[in-house]
Structures are given as structure tokens and as C-alpha cells.
Design an enzyme around this catalytic site. Sequence first.
Site, PDB file in Angstrom:
ATOM      1  N   ALA A 123      -5.935   6.205 -11.917  1.00  0.00           N
ATOM      2  CA  ALA A 123      -7.220   5.579 -12.231  1.00  0.00           C
ATOM      3  C   ALA A 123      -7.110   4.128 -12.668  1.00  0.00           C
ATOM      4  O   ALA A 123      -8.121   3.505 -12.986  1.00  0.00           O
ATOM      5  CB  ALA A 123      -7.921   6.386 -13.323  1.00  0.00           C
ATOM      6  N   ASN A 189      -3.030  10.241 -18.668  1.00  0.00           N
ATOM      7  CA  ASN A 189      -2.381   9.728 -17.469  1.00  0.00           C
ATOM      8  C   ASN A 189      -2.398   8.211 -17.378  1.00  0.00           C
ATOM      9  O   ASN A 189      -1.397   7.590 -17.014  1.00  0.00           O
ATOM     10  CB  ASN A 189      -3.023  10.337 -16.217  1.00  0.00           C
ATOM     11  CG  ASN A 189      -2.609  11.780 -16.000  1.00  0.00           C
ATOM     12  OD1 ASN A 189      -1.570  12.214 -16.483  1.00  0.00           O
ATOM     13  ND2 ASN A 189      -3.419  12.525 -15.293  1.00  0.00           N
ATOM     14  N   HIS A 219     -11.369   1.222 -18.484  1.00  0.00           N
ATOM     15  CA  HIS A 219      -9.961   1.001 -18.819  1.00  0.00           C
ATOM     16  C   HIS A 219      -9.722  -0.501 -18.941  1.00  0.00           C
ATOM     17  O   HIS A 219     -10.093  -1.262 -18.043  1.00  0.00           O
ATOM     18  CB  HIS A 219      -9.048   1.571 -17.731  1.00  0.00           C
ATOM     19  CG  HIS A 219      -9.306   3.010 -17.424  1.00  0.00           C
ATOM     20  ND1 HIS A 219      -8.986   4.020 -18.298  1.00  0.00           N
ATOM     21  CD2 HIS A 219      -9.861   3.614 -16.335  1.00  0.00           C
ATOM     22  CE1 HIS A 219      -9.327   5.185 -17.754  1.00  0.00           C
ATOM     23  NE2 HIS A 219      -9.860   4.957 -16.574  1.00  0.00           N
TER      24      HIS A 219
END
EC number: 1.4.1.21
Length: 266
Positions: A123, A189, A219
Site C-alpha cells: 500500500a 505491513n 500514509h
Amino acid sequence: MLHVSMVGCGAIGRGVMELLKSDPEVVFDVVIVPEHTMDEARDAVTALAPGARVATHLDDQRPDLLVECAGHHALEEHIVPALERGIPCMVVSVGALSEPGMAERLEAAARRGGTQVQLLSGAIGAIDALAAARVGGLDEVIYTGRKPARAWAGTPAEQLFDLDALTEATVIFEGTARDAARLYPKNANVAATVSLAGLGLDRTSVKLLADPHAVENVHHVEARGAFGGFELTMRGKPLAANPKTSALTVFSVVRALGNRAHAVSI
């Protein structure tokens, strides 16, 4: 033509097969799932990769590549044995490498088998830039993850905060990437990927936020070192079939498989 076996037939695995079903260069031969999910998996595989069979383990198959899309448990059960047999592997559940000794076991298995395991970016972006910057020396890497408040349900944050009552973005964790992965394994992750590409699990700073106003996963990565510095912000839409997973994770697997199968790789 790339012959692929895949561990997992959940939201990520199905998304990958859906996007690659019209690519003649990528062929799924085996999809590996737990025995109690085989009937459900067969229905999905029949629709998305009709040439593949569903199994509980790899047997004597020697695919060109084994890709993991199943979660942390799959590394010990399927990826380590495949590497020892010399089968190249790709791993989506990079957060599993924060578990004590897992990274070392993967590397040792790959060395014994004379092959390689590739950790997928999932991601997050700019992993290539971060890994390149590490060559010249990194001074600081900070990862901040912001998700909708309810995305943290079922995690330690639910014991510390009333997630439904939050009115503003709230820091639910601040510390090292290793501790973040230990406390929030299902959300680990990205932090683990950033850490392994950069300064490592113990020197990468992580901040996690629950935001009642957020509608997407955000993020943010800051890195500074001999190369200079960069900041990256990604606003990822969650996967419809699994709101705790970014849709970009599926796309990263598709891209990685395409890079192996096609004549030009980027």
C-alpha cells in the site's frame, strides 16, 4: 509465460486474479487455501482462473513463482518450505517479518534453496527511492499512518479509546516500527515495509492515528539522509472487500507479477 501458484483466496488474492484473468502471460496453476475454505475458494477460482486447481499445499508442484496473499501465518507454513525447495516467492504480508527470527528464517531458506524472496511494496510508494537512499546513508525515517476510527476496531486502540466517540484525529500509538507491528499486526505491513527498506524496525519512528473524519487510509513517510530528503503522502482507498486493506496492495501484486512475466519491467 509465467506459471504462478498463490497462497490465499481472500480479498487480495481474488482481486489479483480478477485483474490478471485477461493477461495471457500470467497463468495461475494452484491456489492454496485452508481446508475449511476450499469450497468457497473453488467457486472464486472457477470464475477468475478456471485453469487453476485449489489445494491445501503445494505438493510436488514447481511453479515459476509462489506469491503469498494470505496473511502472516502463510510465511512459516508455505513460503519457507517453498524457498527451501528453490521456488522464488513474493510476500505481501511484510509485517510478518517483524516477528522475532522470521526475516532470518526467510533469508536462510532462500539461501539454502538458491533462490530469492521478494517483499512487495503493497500500500505504500517510493520504496525504491527509500531503499536507494539507504545506500548513501539515512539519518531519519518517520512513518505516520492515519485511518478512519472504526478501522482500528479489534486492535489495542479499542481498549484505550472509545473509537465511536472520537471527535478529532487521535494518536493511538507512537514508538518504533517493531512495537507498532507487535501491537497492531494486522495494520503492520506498511510500517514494516518502510522499515525494512530504510533504517530497520528499531530505528524507524511510527505514529498511528484514528481519525473520525477520515474516509481513506493516509500514509505519510518522511526520510532524510545523505541523499537529501523527501516526503510522501498517499491517500489510499480501502479495498471494497476488506476495508482494512488498501486497493493499492492488490495493484502492487499485479504489477510485480507483470514485471516477471512481460518483456519490459519498470
